[in-house]
Scaffold this motif. Structure first.
Motif, PDB file in Angstrom:
ATOM      1  N   ASP A 125      -5.588  -7.694 -15.785  1.00 41.46           N
ATOM      2  CA  ASP A 125      -4.915  -8.051 -14.541  1.00 41.46           C
ATOM      3  C   ASP A 125      -4.109  -6.864 -14.024  1.00 41.46           C
ATOM      4  OD1 ASP A 125      -3.475  -9.179 -12.498  1.00 41.46           O
ATOM      5  OD2 ASP A 125      -2.592 -10.782 -13.696  1.00 41.46           O
ATOM      6  N   VAL A 126      -4.408  -6.418 -12.810  1.00 43.97           N
ATOM      7  CA  VAL A 126      -3.682  -5.281 -12.249  1.00 43.97           C
ATOM      8  C   VAL A 126      -2.208  -5.618 -12.046  1.00 43.97           C
ATOM      9  CG1 VAL A 126      -4.168  -5.856  -9.819  1.00 43.97           C
ATOM     10  CG2 VAL A 126      -3.746  -3.489 -10.484  1.00 43.97           C
ATOM     11  N   GLY A 127      -1.904  -6.879 -11.760  1.00 38.72           N
ATOM     12  CA  GLY A 127      -0.512  -7.265 -11.583  1.00 38.72           C
ATOM     13  C   GLY A 127       0.301  -7.077 -12.847  1.00 38.72           C
ATOM     14  N   GLU A 128      -0.287  -7.419 -13.992  1.00 37.16           N
ATOM     15  CA  GLU A 128       0.404  -7.235 -15.259  1.00 37.16           C
ATOM     16  C   GLU A 128       0.613  -5.756 -15.542  1.00 37.16           C
ATOM     17  OE1 GLU A 128       2.489  -8.104 -18.548  1.00 37.16           O
ATOM     18  OE2 GLU A 128       1.786  -9.523 -17.016  1.00 37.16           O
ATOM     19  N   LEU A 129      -0.380  -4.941 -15.246  1.00 40.86           N
ATOM     20  CA  LEU A 129      -0.247  -3.501 -15.451  1.00 40.86           C
ATOM     21  C   LEU A 129       0.855  -2.920 -14.573  1.00 40.86           C
ATOM     22  CD1 LEU A 129      -1.247  -0.895 -16.754  1.00 40.86           C
ATOM     23  CD2 LEU A 129      -3.024  -0.773 -14.984  1.00 40.86           C
ATOM     24  N   ILE A 130       0.933  -3.387 -13.330  1.00 38.15           N
ATOM     25  CA  ILE A 130       1.989  -2.923 -12.425  1.00 38.15           C
ATOM     26  C   ILE A 130       3.361  -3.310 -12.967  1.00 38.15           C
ATOM     27  CG2 ILE A 130       3.022  -3.304 -10.148  1.00 38.15           C
ATOM     28  CD1 ILE A 130       0.135  -3.474  -9.053  1.00 38.15           C
ATOM     29  N   ARG A 131       3.493  -4.547 -13.434  1.00 36.59           N
ATOM     30  CA  ARG A 131       4.795  -5.008 -13.939  1.00 36.59           C
ATOM     31  C   ARG A 131       5.244  -4.226 -15.176  1.00 36.59           C
ATOM     32  NH1 ARG A 131       2.549  -9.868 -12.021  1.00 36.59           N
ATOM     33  NH2 ARG A 131       1.548 -10.337 -14.025  1.00 36.59           N
ATOM     34  N   GLN A 132       4.296  -3.683 -15.923  1.00 36.30           N
ATOM     35  CA  GLN A 132       4.621  -2.929 -17.129  1.00 36.30           C
ATOM     36  C   GLN A 132       4.938  -1.460 -16.841  1.00 36.30           C
ATOM     37  OE1 GLN A 132       1.149  -3.465 -19.565  1.00 36.30           O
ATOM     38  NE2 GLN A 132       1.656  -5.582 -20.100  1.00 36.30           N
ATOM     39  N   SER A 133       4.783  -1.039 -15.598  1.00 33.48           N
ATOM     40  CA  SER A 133       4.900   0.386 -15.259  1.00 33.48           C
ATOM     41  C   SER A 133       6.194   0.657 -14.497  1.00 33.48           C
ATOM     42  CB  SER A 133       3.705   0.832 -14.415  1.00 33.48           C
ATOM     43  OG  SER A 133       2.485   0.562 -15.091  1.00 33.48           O
ATOM     44  N   ARG A 134       6.777   1.818 -14.757  1.00 34.49           N
ATOM     45  CA  ARG A 134       7.976   2.247 -14.042  1.00 34.49           C
ATOM     46  C   ARG A 134       7.799   3.696 -13.605  1.00 34.49           C
ATOM     47  NH1 ARG A 134       8.551  -2.270 -13.963  1.00 34.49           N
ATOM     48  NH2 ARG A 134      10.337  -3.616 -14.448  1.00 34.49           N
ATOM     49  N   ALA A 135       7.882   3.922 -12.290  1.00 38.69           N
ATOM     50  CA  ALA A 135       7.787   5.274 -11.711  1.00 38.69           C
ATOM     51  C   ALA A 135       6.613   6.047 -12.317  1.00 38.69           C
ATOM     52  CB  ALA A 135       9.095   6.023 -11.906  1.00 38.69           C
ATOM     53  N   LYS A 136       5.476   5.416 -12.379  1.00 42.79           N
ATOM     54  CA  LYS A 136       4.303   6.004 -13.047  1.00 42.79           C
ATOM     55  C   LYS A 136       3.263   6.514 -12.067  1.00 42.79           C
ATOM     56  CE  LYS A 136       0.743   4.919 -16.487  1.00 42.79           C
ATOM     57  NZ  LYS A 136       0.242   3.900 -17.452  1.00 42.79           N
ATOM     58  N   PHE A 137       3.073   5.831 -10.953  1.00 47.57           N
ATOM     59  CA  PHE A 137       1.949   6.124 -10.069  1.00 47.57           C
ATOM     60  C   PHE A 137       2.416   6.763  -8.758  1.00 47.57           C
ATOM     61  CE2 PHE A 137       0.642   2.340 -12.547  1.00 47.57           C
ATOM     62  CZ  PHE A 137      -0.427   2.908 -13.232  1.00 47.57           C
ATOM     63  N   ASP A 138       1.586   7.674  -8.255  1.00 45.62           N
ATOM     64  CA  ASP A 138       1.802   8.217  -6.915  1.00 45.62           C
ATOM     65  C   ASP A 138       1.205   7.317  -5.850  1.00 45.62           C
ATOM     66  OD1 ASP A 138       3.002  10.974  -7.487  1.00 45.62           O
ATOM     67  OD2 ASP A 138       1.221  10.978  -8.758  1.00 45.62           O
ATOM     68  N   ALA A 139       0.192   6.555  -6.217  1.00 47.21           N
ATOM     69  CA  ALA A 139      -0.453   5.643  -5.271  1.00 47.21           C
ATOM     70  C   ALA A 139      -0.984   4.430  -6.017  1.00 47.21           C
ATOM     71  CB  ALA A 139      -1.598   6.343  -4.535  1.00 47.21           C
ATOM     72  N   ILE A 140      -0.761   3.271  -5.438  1.00 50.57           N
ATOM     73  CA  ILE A 140      -1.339   2.016  -5.930  1.00 50.57           C
ATOM     74  C   ILE A 140      -2.173   1.437  -4.809  1.00 50.57           C
ATOM     75  CG2 ILE A 140      -0.872  -0.318  -6.754  1.00 50.57           C
ATOM     76  CD1 ILE A 140       1.783   0.708  -7.868  1.00 50.57           C
ATOM     77  N   LEU A 141      -3.467   1.260  -5.058  1.00 56.28           N
ATOM     78  CA  LEU A 141      -4.399   0.754  -4.064  1.00 56.28           C
ATOM     79  C   LEU A 141      -4.866  -0.628  -4.501  1.00 56.28           C
ATOM     80  CD1 LEU A 141      -4.359   3.865  -3.730  1.00 56.28           C
ATOM     81  CD2 LEU A 141      -6.782   3.750  -3.155  1.00 56.28           C
ATOM     82  N   LEU A 142      -4.651  -1.629  -3.660  1.00 54.67           N
ATOM     83  CA  LEU A 142      -5.017  -2.994  -4.003  1.00 54.67           C
ATOM     84  C   LEU A 142      -6.143  -3.489  -3.110  1.00 54.67           C
ATOM     85  CD1 LEU A 142      -1.520  -4.647  -4.598  1.00 54.67           C
ATOM     86  CD2 LEU A 142      -3.111  -3.701  -6.284  1.00 54.67           C
ATOM     87  N   ASP A 143      -7.271  -3.778  -3.737  1.00 54.80           N
ATOM     88  CA  ASP A 143      -8.409  -4.408  -3.059  1.00 54.80           C
ATOM     89  C   ASP A 143      -8.993  -5.426  -4.034  1.00 54.80           C
ATOM     90  OD1 ASP A 143     -10.522  -5.132  -1.492  1.00 54.80           O
ATOM     91  OD2 ASP A 143     -11.629  -3.257  -1.692  1.00 54.80           O
ATOM     92  N   VAL A 144      -8.139  -6.373  -4.432  1.00 58.38           N
ATOM     93  CA  VAL A 144      -8.526  -7.329  -5.459  1.00 58.38           C
ATOM     94  C   VAL A 144      -8.908  -8.683  -4.875  1.00 58.38           C
ATOM     95  CG1 VAL A 144      -7.097  -6.209  -7.195  1.00 58.38           C
ATOM     96  CG2 VAL A 144      -6.132  -8.038  -5.820  1.00 58.38           C
ATOM     97  N   ASP A 145      -8.789  -8.820  -3.566  1.00 59.98           N
ATOM     98  CA  ASP A 145      -9.039 -10.122  -2.954  1.00 59.98           C
ATOM     99  C   ASP A 145      -9.341  -9.917  -1.480  1.00 59.98           C
ATOM    100  OD1 ASP A 145      -9.047 -12.979  -2.573  1.00 59.98           O
ATOM    101  OD2 ASP A 145      -7.690 -13.132  -4.263  1.00 59.98           O
ATOM    102  N   ASN A 146      -9.208 -10.985  -0.703  1.00 58.84           N
ATOM    103  CA  ASN A 146      -9.474 -10.910   0.727  1.00 58.84           C
ATOM    104  C   ASN A 146      -8.286 -10.365   1.499  1.00 58.84           C
ATOM    105  OD1 ASN A 146     -11.912 -11.457   2.067  1.00 58.84           O
ATOM    106  ND2 ASN A 146     -10.973 -13.109   3.222  1.00 58.84           N
ATOM    107  N   GLY A 147      -7.221 -10.022   0.768  1.00 55.05           N
ATOM    108  CA  GLY A 147      -6.000  -9.563   1.394  1.00 55.05           C
ATOM    109  C   GLY A 147      -4.822 -10.323   0.831  1.00 55.05           C
TER     110      GLY A 147
END
Length: 223
Positions: A125-147
């Motif tokens: 689950d990308v949401g779980e990965l996001i919740r576990q991360s702090r100041a880690k990514f320069d970009a987060i791209l979400l295309d997991v659903d219809n919006g």
């Protein structure tokens, strides 16, 4: 006209629905019920998701990008073309079969992009990965659903509510971008992004790029 042939189906973890992979000649489609989620002929807005995000973080050394949803690999391929050799890209995919399809029947569509050394697949689950991360990514791209309105998985809604957007903001480095693909506009979602402290731009794109097609929306929310 060639008929569609169903090649495989796969359950969506935590939900009652299933994804179906279909083929007609060299064309592929991934369906949820009667809804076509993606088609191998239509890649323009998914590619724009990557290139518009790259523009927001251009010039950063060793950029680290998270892509939520593998799909048919169009966003990933565009990101690989746009990002430098020292970039890192994590692709979070919830449905194991989607990765198997990418390496199997749709390998010609993916063109070996999963084997690029810059790419790591996170099965989950990308949401779980996001919740576990702090100041880690320069970009987060979400295309997991219809919006922002979940279609394939009701729990996807938690990516787009206030708590989910704050988690995404925490997972970004200063000046990083949260980019969200949608099949249509959503003024309420734009307001939520702003209320969570993002500088927001909503960009209209077309499903088939410069050749037209359905109108889609990409939000670019900068921390």
């Amino acid at each position: 006209m060639l008929p569609w042939v169903q090649l495989d189906s796969a359950p969506i973890p935590g939900e009652s629905g299933e994804l179906r992979l279909k083929q007609r000649g060299s064309e592929f489609s991934i369906m949820l019920g009667s809804n076509e989620l993606m088609n191998s002929r239509l890649s323009g807005s998914e590619e724009a998701l990557a290139t518009l995000s790259r523009d927001k973080i251009a010039g950063r050394p060793r950029p680290n990008m998270l892509i939520g949803g593998l799909g048919m690999g169009f966003t990933l391929r565009a990101a690989l073309s746009a990002l430098p050799a020292d970039a890192s890209i994590t692709v979070a995919e919830l449905v194991p079969a989607v990765v198997q399809w990418a390496r199997g029947p749709m390998s010609a569509v993916f063109q070996g992009c999963l084997d690029d050394p810059r790419v790591a697949i996170h099965q989950g689950d990308v949401g779980e990965l996001i919740r576990q991360s702090r100041a880690k990514f320069d970009a987060i791209l979400l295309d997991v659903d219809n919006g922002p309105d979940g279609l394939t998985r009701r729990s996807n809604d938690s990516l787009y509510d206030f708590a989910g957007l704050r988690s995404a903001r925490d997972a970004l480095r200063p000046g990083g971008v949260l980019a969200v693909w949608s099949s249509g506009p959503d003024a309420g979602f734009t307001r939520r992004l702003r209320d969570c402290g993002f500088a927001v731009e909503a960009v209209n794109t077309r499903a088939n790029g410069k050749r037209g097609g359905a109108r889609h929306v990409i939000w670019l929310a900068v921390k």
